[in-house]
Design an enzyme around this catalytic site. Structure first.
Site, PDB file in Angstrom:
ATOM      1  N   CYS A   1      18.978  -6.192 -15.329  1.00 20.00           N
ATOM      2  CA  CYS A   1      19.509  -7.027 -16.414  1.00 20.00           C
ATOM      3  C   CYS A   1      20.830  -7.675 -16.013  1.00 20.00           C
ATOM      4  O   CYS A   1      21.876  -7.010 -16.019  1.00 20.00           O
ATOM      5  CB  CYS A   1      19.684  -6.162 -17.667  1.00 20.00           C
ATOM      6  SG  CYS A   1      20.371  -7.098 -19.037  1.00 20.00           S
TER       7      CYS A   1
ATOM      8  N   CYS B   1      23.396  -7.879 -18.884  1.00 18.51           N
ATOM      9  CA  CYS B   1      24.135  -6.640 -19.160  1.00 18.51           C
ATOM     10  C   CYS B   1      25.112  -6.311 -18.028  1.00 18.51           C
ATOM     11  O   CYS B   1      26.220  -5.872 -18.289  1.00 18.51           O
ATOM     12  CB  CYS B   1      23.192  -5.439 -19.280  1.00 18.51           C
ATOM     13  SG  CYS B   1      21.614  -5.775 -20.034  1.00 18.51           S
ATOM     14  N   ASP B   2      24.697  -6.491 -16.787  1.00 14.12           N
ATOM     15  CA  ASP B   2      25.434  -5.878 -15.678  1.00 14.12           C
ATOM     16  C   ASP B   2      26.202  -6.840 -14.773  1.00 14.12           C
ATOM     17  O   ASP B   2      26.967  -6.383 -13.914  1.00 14.12           O
ATOM     18  CB  ASP B   2      24.458  -5.051 -14.811  1.00 14.12           C
ATOM     19  CG  ASP B   2      23.879  -3.884 -15.600  1.00 14.12           C
ATOM     20  OD1 ASP B   2      24.565  -3.408 -16.518  1.00 14.12           O
ATOM     21  OD2 ASP B   2      22.752  -3.457 -15.298  1.00 14.12           O
TER      22      ASP B   2
END
Ligand code: NAP
Length: 325
Positions: free
Chosen positions: A138, A141-142
């Site tokens: 992701c 997200c990251d």
């Protein structure tokens, strides 16, 4: 005390499930949604949706928050953290849905459990599988964990392109590898990607016809073993992280033996009415055979399944009727 029998239980509170719940709750049907994690599913990890008709641009969590508010206002009940483990068709036609510690019964069920990240299946993928160690599925997200670093992104679909463009905002350098020399992603996204890669001093490099055969390092990712599938040349390519975007798998393990699944685990259904092999059990969204895997089509599925419920309530024998032409 008599057990509550819901009119409908919806398994999964992603876009398909929430759209279904909007329609069932507006029809004043007693609706329970069971969600393994929190509402939203995959779309929660998307920071840019610009192909949902009527909305120029929105991020996943905001859209889901609005959808969730809407269904709760109309009376749907959402139980988060409720992982469905089993379903059972009762002699009276109702369906019992089992969670870890709980069970509930309904006259009908809509299955909308969505899909999860497909794994690459190479050595090192599991070992380094968290953003701290360097493997992620992701970018939304990251990506901030890789500020100024060099990462490799893998895949050639819409997710890979969108997420790579996002990661490039943070990383010092992104090398995108794709196993072919043509992208599967929509043309508009590919144009954006190539424009970015062609900028002077761009931090984005694309390597075509290339696969990763191993993710390597000590405690954290330090390199990827790359192979050019045309020349068979291999190299150890230094990097600090690997983002894997190679598609999705349906979340249907818990349905094995209950409804008919395809070889790849998608739920078989008739695409006109979304009926599965079990009377009273509909399907909606990415988990069904033939799904277009789009936000808008998942929502459309949810609406259709909710509308078809009424045909089933009116006459359970309708389940076996052929699609009207
Ligand atoms: P996808 O469209 O299935 O693309 C997967 C990509 O990974 C393909 O390029 C595929 O290569 C590659 N791949 C698969 N297995 C691989 C392997 N073992 N090694 C290397 N590469 C591998 O998956 P997705 O991008 O996650 O998208 C899923 C669905 O959601 C699609 O229908 C997509 O259109 C939709 N989606 C839409 C949007 C949007 O419209 N904005 C955004 C995200 C996702 P090949 O091309 O060679 O098969």
């Amino acid at each position: 005390m008599n057990e509550i029998v819901y009119d409908v239980i919806i398994v999964g509170a992603g876009p398909a499930g929430l759209a279904a719940a909007l329609y069932t709750s507006r029809d004043r049907l007693k609706t329970l949604m069971l969600e393994k994690l929190a509402p939203g599913g995959q779309i929660n990890t998307t920071d840019r949706i610009e192909n949902y008709p009527g909305i120029e641009r929105i991020d996943g969590p905001t859209l889901i928050e609005q959808m969730q508010k809407q269904v709760v206002n109309f009376g749907a009940e959402i139980k988060s953290g409720s992982e469905v483990t089993k379903l059972e068709k009762l002699k009276n036609g109702n369906i019992t849905v089992y969670c870890d510690k709980d069970k509930c019964t309904a006259r009908a069920v809509i299955l909308a459990p969505g899909s999860s990240y497909r794994k690459l299946g190479v050595p090192g993928e599991e070992e380094f599988r968290n953003a701290g160690a360097g493997v992620s599925y992701c970018g939304t997200c990251d990506a901030p964990f890789f500020k100024g670093k060099h990462v490799v992104s893998i895949g050639g679909g819409n997710t890979a392109v969108e997420e790579t463009l996002h990661i490039a905002k943070y990383a010092g350098k992104v090398t995108m590898i794709h196993r072919r020399d043509e992208f599967r992603a929509s043309k508009v996204l590919v144009e954006e990607l190539l424009a970015k890669a062609n900028e002077p001093k761009s931090n984005l490099i694309i390597k075509y016809n290339t696969i990763a055969t191993a993710i390597q390092g000590k405690d954290k990712v330090q390199s990827v073993r790359l192979k050019n599938v045309k020349s068979n040349k291999e190299e150890d390519y230094s990097c600090d992280g690997v983002f894997i975007f190679v598609g999705m798998e349906p979340n249907t393990d818990f349905l094995k033996g209950f409804v008919e699944l395809t070889k790849r685990g998608f739920i078989k259904c008739d695409c006109a009415y979304l009926r599965t092999s079990v009377p009273g059990v509909f399907v909606a969204g990415d988990c069904r055979a033939g799904a277009a895997m789009q936000l808008a089509t998942a929502v459309g599925d949810g609406v259709l399944a909710a509308m078809m419920l009424k045909e089933y309530y009116r006459n359970p024998a309708w389940w076996k009727e052929p699609v009207k032409t």
